[in-house]
Design a protein around this motif. Structure first.
Motif, PDB file in Angstrom:
ATOM      1  N   GLY A 108      20.489   5.503   2.217  1.00  0.00           N
ATOM      2  CA  GLY A 108      20.849   5.455   0.823  1.00  0.00           C
ATOM      3  C   GLY A 108      20.174   4.131   0.301  1.00  0.00           C
ATOM      4  O   GLY A 108      19.569   3.270   1.112  1.00  0.00           O
ATOM      5  N   LEU A 109      20.479   3.927  -0.889  1.00  0.00           N
ATOM      6  CA  LEU A 109      19.633   2.755  -1.693  1.00  0.00           C
ATOM      7  C   LEU A 109      20.114   1.485  -1.093  1.00  0.00           C
ATOM      8  O   LEU A 109      19.322   0.551  -1.069  1.00  0.00           O
ATOM      9  N   PRO A 110      21.516   1.268  -1.186  1.00  0.00           N
ATOM     10  CA  PRO A 110      21.877  -0.056  -0.442  1.00  0.00           C
ATOM     11  C   PRO A 110      21.316  -0.418   0.930  1.00  0.00           C
ATOM     12  O   PRO A 110      20.715  -1.585   1.219  1.00  0.00           O
ATOM     13  N   GLY A 135      13.377  -0.138   5.500  1.00  0.00           N
ATOM     14  CA  GLY A 135      13.813   1.097   5.182  1.00  0.00           C
ATOM     15  C   GLY A 135      15.024   1.679   5.481  1.00  0.00           C
ATOM     16  O   GLY A 135      15.646   0.976   6.546  1.00  0.00           O
ATOM     17  N   GLN A 136      15.523   2.632   5.018  1.00  0.00           N
ATOM     18  CA  GLN A 136      16.969   3.084   5.242  1.00  0.00           C
ATOM     19  C   GLN A 136      17.199   3.533   6.460  1.00  0.00           C
ATOM     20  O   GLN A 136      18.516   3.693   7.098  1.00  0.00           O
ATOM     21  N   TRP A 137      16.120   4.073   7.554  1.00  0.00           N
ATOM     22  CA  TRP A 137      16.288   4.456   8.618  1.00  0.00           C
ATOM     23  C   TRP A 137      17.012   3.436   9.712  1.00  0.00           C
ATOM     24  O   TRP A 137      17.353   4.096  10.569  1.00  0.00           O
ATOM     25  N   TYR A 139       0.775  -1.310   0.178  1.00  0.00           N
ATOM     26  CA  TYR A 139      -0.095  -0.114  -0.003  1.00  0.00           C
ATOM     27  C   TYR A 139       0.728   1.339  -0.007  1.00  0.00           C
ATOM     28  O   TYR A 139       1.696   1.360   0.761  1.00  0.00           O
ATOM     29  N   GLU A 140       0.635   2.162  -0.975  1.00  0.00           N
ATOM     30  CA  GLU A 140       1.768   3.377  -1.134  1.00  0.00           C
ATOM     31  C   GLU A 140       0.628   4.498  -1.420  1.00  0.00           C
ATOM     32  O   GLU A 140      -0.439   4.716  -2.102  1.00  0.00           O
ATOM     33  N   LYS A 141       1.079   5.486  -0.687  1.00  0.00           N
ATOM     34  CA  LYS A 141       0.330   6.744  -0.489  1.00  0.00           C
ATOM     35  C   LYS A 141       0.237   7.542  -1.802  1.00  0.00           C
ATOM     36  O   LYS A 141      -0.707   7.975  -2.318  1.00  0.00           O
ATOM     37  N   ASN A 164      15.920  12.452  -9.514  1.00  0.00           N
ATOM     38  CA  ASN A 164      15.980  12.772  -8.391  1.00  0.00           C
ATOM     39  C   ASN A 164      16.787  11.771  -7.427  1.00  0.00           C
ATOM     40  O   ASN A 164      15.861  11.342  -6.278  1.00  0.00           O
ATOM     41  N   CYS A 165      17.496  10.870  -7.782  1.00  0.00           N
ATOM     42  CA  CYS A 165      18.211  10.083  -7.072  1.00  0.00           C
ATOM     43  C   CYS A 165      19.593   9.666  -7.399  1.00  0.00           C
ATOM     44  O   CYS A 165      20.500  10.317  -6.970  1.00  0.00           O
ATOM     45  N   ILE A 166      19.639   8.832  -8.140  1.00  0.00           N
ATOM     46  CA  ILE A 166      21.040   8.230  -8.445  1.00  0.00           C
ATOM     47  C   ILE A 166      21.965   8.981  -9.151  1.00  0.00           C
ATOM     48  O   ILE A 166      21.890   9.237 -10.415  1.00  0.00           O
TER      49      ILE A 166
HETATM   50  C1  FAD Z   1      18.102  13.776  -4.488  1.00  0.00           C
HETATM   51  C2  FAD Z   1      18.382  12.328  -4.024  1.00  0.00           C
HETATM   52  C3  FAD Z   1      19.777  11.757  -4.275  1.00  0.00           C
HETATM   53  C4  FAD Z   1      20.172  10.694  -3.782  1.00  0.00           C
HETATM   54  N1  FAD Z   1      21.273   9.952  -4.283  1.00  0.00           N
HETATM   55  C5  FAD Z   1      21.388   8.825  -3.949  1.00  0.00           C
HETATM   56  C6  FAD Z   1      22.479   8.068  -4.422  1.00  0.00           C
HETATM   57  O1  FAD Z   1      23.230   8.459  -5.387  1.00  0.00           O
HETATM   58  N2  FAD Z   1      22.959   6.708  -4.047  1.00  0.00           N
HETATM   59  C7  FAD Z   1      22.100   6.266  -3.033  1.00  0.00           C
HETATM   60  O2  FAD Z   1      22.279   5.123  -2.722  1.00  0.00           O
HETATM   61  N3  FAD Z   1      21.043   6.969  -2.489  1.00  0.00           N
HETATM   62  C8  FAD Z   1      20.556   8.161  -2.780  1.00  0.00           C
HETATM   63  N4  FAD Z   1      19.536   8.734  -2.246  1.00  0.00           N
HETATM   64  C9  FAD Z   1      18.838   8.075  -1.354  1.00  0.00           C
HETATM   65  C10 FAD Z   1      17.827   7.155  -1.722  1.00  0.00           C
HETATM   66  O3  FAD Z   1      16.837   7.612  -2.449  1.00  0.00           O
HETATM   67  C11 FAD Z   1      16.896   6.551  -0.416  1.00  0.00           C
HETATM   68  O4  FAD Z   1      18.077   6.091   0.643  1.00  0.00           O
HETATM   69  C12 FAD Z   1      16.037   5.495  -0.630  1.00  0.00           C
HETATM   70  O5  FAD Z   1      15.298   5.764  -1.730  1.00  0.00           O
HETATM   71  C13 FAD Z   1      15.116   5.296   0.562  1.00  0.00           C
HETATM   72  O6  FAD Z   1      14.189   4.204   0.434  1.00  0.00           O
HETATM   73  P1  FAD Z   1      13.052   3.500   1.387  1.00  0.00           P
HETATM   74  O7  FAD Z   1      12.259   2.573   0.998  1.00  0.00           O
HETATM   75  O8  FAD Z   1      13.949   3.377   2.703  1.00  0.00           O
HETATM   76  O9  FAD Z   1      12.238   4.934   1.769  1.00  0.00           O
HETATM   77  P2  FAD Z   1      11.352   5.790   0.696  1.00  0.00           P
HETATM   78  O10 FAD Z   1      11.722   5.859  -0.445  1.00  0.00           O
HETATM   79  O11 FAD Z   1      11.046   7.095   1.477  1.00  0.00           O
HETATM   80  O12 FAD Z   1      10.123   4.996   0.524  1.00  0.00           O
HETATM   81  C14 FAD Z   1       9.009   4.855   1.647  1.00  0.00           C
HETATM   82  C15 FAD Z   1       7.703   4.971   0.673  1.00  0.00           C
HETATM   83  O13 FAD Z   1       6.501   4.938   1.942  1.00  0.00           O
HETATM   84  C16 FAD Z   1       5.677   5.699   1.406  1.00  0.00           C
HETATM   85  N5  FAD Z   1       4.484   6.156   2.495  1.00  0.00           N
HETATM   86  C17 FAD Z   1       5.006   6.861   3.530  1.00  0.00           C
HETATM   87  N6  FAD Z   1       4.027   7.098   4.537  1.00  0.00           N
HETATM   88  C18 FAD Z   1       2.897   6.158   3.926  1.00  0.00           C
HETATM   89  C19 FAD Z   1       1.714   5.880   4.214  1.00  0.00           C
HETATM   90  N7  FAD Z   1       1.302   6.382   5.523  1.00  0.00           N
HETATM   91  N8  FAD Z   1       0.962   4.975   3.479  1.00  0.00           N
HETATM   92  C20 FAD Z   1       1.304   4.488   2.510  1.00  0.00           C
HETATM   93  N9  FAD Z   1       2.675   4.850   2.010  1.00  0.00           N
HETATM   94  C21 FAD Z   1       3.477   5.845   2.651  1.00  0.00           C
HETATM   95  C22 FAD Z   1       6.315   6.941   0.907  1.00  0.00           C
HETATM   96  O14 FAD Z   1       5.543   7.660  -0.023  1.00  0.00           O
HETATM   97  C23 FAD Z   1       7.443   6.214   0.001  1.00  0.00           C
HETATM   98  O15 FAD Z   1       7.066   5.932  -1.272  1.00  0.00           O
HETATM   99  C24 FAD Z   1      19.125   9.986  -2.796  1.00  0.00           C
HETATM  100  C25 FAD Z   1      18.034  10.591  -2.501  1.00  0.00           C
HETATM  101  C26 FAD Z   1      17.306  11.919  -2.985  1.00  0.00           C
HETATM  102  C27 FAD Z   1      16.334  12.337  -2.843  1.00  0.00           C
END
Ligand code: FAD
Length: 511
Positions: A471-473, A463-465, A30-32, A52-54
């Protein structure tokens, strides 16, 4: 068949979904947002794609478990072209220039020629870049479940990486910069990472490039997110977009499913929260359920900070006289809030023709935003007119510096889009607009939090936290770990194919 509900279709949630689908579970995400990918994203303005990322993808080179995982989830695919940049970034200023080439021996030679009096600092820097090239992401199983044998399997990583970390123990990026006598080298250290970050992070990022990794898949971040979402659906996963989750439904020590913002309840055997950690424990789950390690990071603001960025995207009519890479320079300076910023730079997206329309140049400029600066954006956003005006004021100041440095852009460059920490909070519910996780300062160890909620048997975190500075890895690894935990919790009931795994506590091949 056991059912797992995953909240959030970022890379972490989708990774958990793909792996669980591969392992005989029925899953729903489920994605918002109307689009999957979370922070791994991009969009179009006036026909120009804005990524906006890689900037650099760790483990883009074949031969590591993380690279196999990239292929498993569809981040990479043998049919997708990879773009390799010649250098990490270039800095021009203080009457000199330094390029952090992929070829580190070349960089070393150029640094020594530029500043022979920095020889010792330069030698130490490159000794540890070489060590950090052994950096791999251990992803077989969650780190809290790894035993000595698992660590042995990590080979050179175990020997080299801690040595590099030790060499820069208690040293921040700012300290590293200050240790150079050359103002060119000093300024160059401060461009890619927040200055309070441990110096080792900067060294590791450069080592990723010098080790032959850090390449970018064709089509950028949005195309990668779409491949992952497609892979998930091809495996039978159900992806619900535009479906914000209000909370996880709890009955005593178990969760019975989720409640959507519109009140719909969906039952599940397991729930994985793959959302921003702050959002998870302020909205989806009671805040007192937050794991202690995470709580410590949120509470100890002196040692664990978060940052965000101000971004502006521009398009130039015609081709600029620059490499399709990251170019930074000493400008006349622009003032953002109370800070005078002299060293600025851009990423030019010309390396991938699919990202830029014919005959144009697409560039992006980013400025770190910290503490009060982040607060200022949120405060200003309460008045949309003032917020827009400030966004444009900064973008115009940046654009004018580009025109001064690159005269061929004069009158041909225009602003495509501007976004701020507020954009990340709106788009991903990101804590203080942070799109990476906590930055541990020079005196503090980065924290990895096991993705379990102690008071709940069947809720896992992804999740990354949960891992270092994010970051992505780390986000992807944590998705895999969450799948591992759900599999592990269900294994009493699993079918025969998995039985061999029960004996030695190892997950199936694809887990
Ligand atoms: C500009 C930029 C450059 C970056 N460059 C790099 C890079 O070069 N290399 C690298 O490794 N990393 C990079 N990153 C970091 C990387 O993008 C993140 O670390 C990674 O995408 C985080 O993934 P995640 O799944 O943990 O979190 P998120 O991507 O935040 O995913 C969480 C998801 O949950 C959804 N959500 C939140 N609340 C709810 C809710 N209540 N109900 C339903 N859905 C919800 C959100 O909409 C989101 O889609 C970059 C990021 C940015 C923005």
């Amino acid at each position: 068949m056991k059912k797992v509900i995953i909240v959030g279709a970022g890379i972490s949630g989708m990774t958990a979904g793909i792996i669980l689908q591969n392992s005989g579970f029925s899953t729903e995400i489920y994605e918002k947002n109307p689009v999957a990918g979370g922070e791994l994203t991009g969009w179009k303005r006036d026909g120009v794609y804005i990524d906006n990322c890689i900037n650099y993808l760790m483990c883009s080179k074949k031969g590591s478990a993380m690279n196999e995982l990239w292929h498993e989830i569809g981040m990479l695919d043998d049919s997708v072209k990879m773009y390799s940049k010649d250098y990490f970034f270039k800095y021009i200023g203080h009457g000199g220039e330094i390029t952090y080439w992929r070829d580190k021996e070349r960089t070393k030679r150029e640094m020594l020629a530029l500043s022979p009096e920095d020889k010792d600092v330069i030698e130490k820097f490159f000794e540890n870049v070489t060590r950090a090239e052994s950096m791999i992401m251990p992803i077989d199983k969650p780190m809290d479940k790894m035993g000595p044998r698992d660590f042995m399997k990590l080979g050179d990583f175990v020997k080299n990486v801690p040595a590099a970390q030790k060499a820069y123990k208690g040293v921040s990026v700012k300290d590293l910069a200050d240790s150079f006598k050359s103002p060119v080298l000093r300024s160059s250290c401060l461009l890619t990472h927040p200055e309070m970050t441990q110096a080792y992070s900067f060294i590791m990022s450069y080592a990723m490039v010098t080790s032959g990794s850090g390449d970018i898949p064709e089509g950028g971040s949005l195309a990668a997110a779409m491949r992952i979402a497609n892979r998930y659906q091809e495996k039978g996963g159900k992806l619900h977009l535009n479906s914000p989750v209000k909370s996880v439904k709890i009955n005593g020590k178990t969760a019975s499913g989720i409640v959507l913002e519109d009140g719909t309840e969906v039952a599940a055997d397991y729930v994985i929260c793959a959302t921003d950690a702050n959002h998870t424990f302020t909205h989806l789950l009671p805040s007192e359920y937050m794991p202690k390690k995470l709580r410590k990071c949120f509470d100890d603001k002196e040692h664990f900070s978060v940052f965000s960025k101000y971004h502006a995207a521009f398009v130039v009519d015609g081709k600029m006289n620059v490499d399709p890479d990251t170019t930074c320079w000493e400008s006349d300076g622009i003032k953002v809030w109370d800070r005078e910023i002299k060293d600025i730079g851009f990423i030019c997206y010309d390396y991938d023709p699919s990202l830029t329309p014919e005959g144009k140049t697409s560039i992006q400029m980013k400025l770190f935003q910290y503490g009060k600066e982040v607060d200022n954006w949120f405060e200003l956003a309460k008045d949309p007119e003032k917020y827009e005006a400030k966004k444009m004021e900064v973008a115009e100041a940046l654009m004018s510096e580009v025109e001064k440095k690159f005269p061929e852009t004069k009158g041909k460059i225009r602003i495509l889009d501007v976004w701020t920490p507020v954009s990340y909070a709106k788009h991903c519910n990101a804590y203080r607009g942070a799109y990476m996780a906590f930055v541990a300062d020079r005196d503090t160890k980065t924290v990895t939090t096991p993705g379990v909620v102690k008071k709940l048997k069947n809720v896992f975190l992804a999740g990354q936290w949960l891992m270092g500075s994010g970051g992505l890895p780390p986000a992807t690894a944590q998705g895999k770990y969450a799948a591992w935990r759900a599999w592990s919790a269900s294994k009493i009931l699993i079918f025969p194919a998995f039985r061999g795994c029960l004996k030695n506590e190892t997950a199936p091949v694809y887990l």
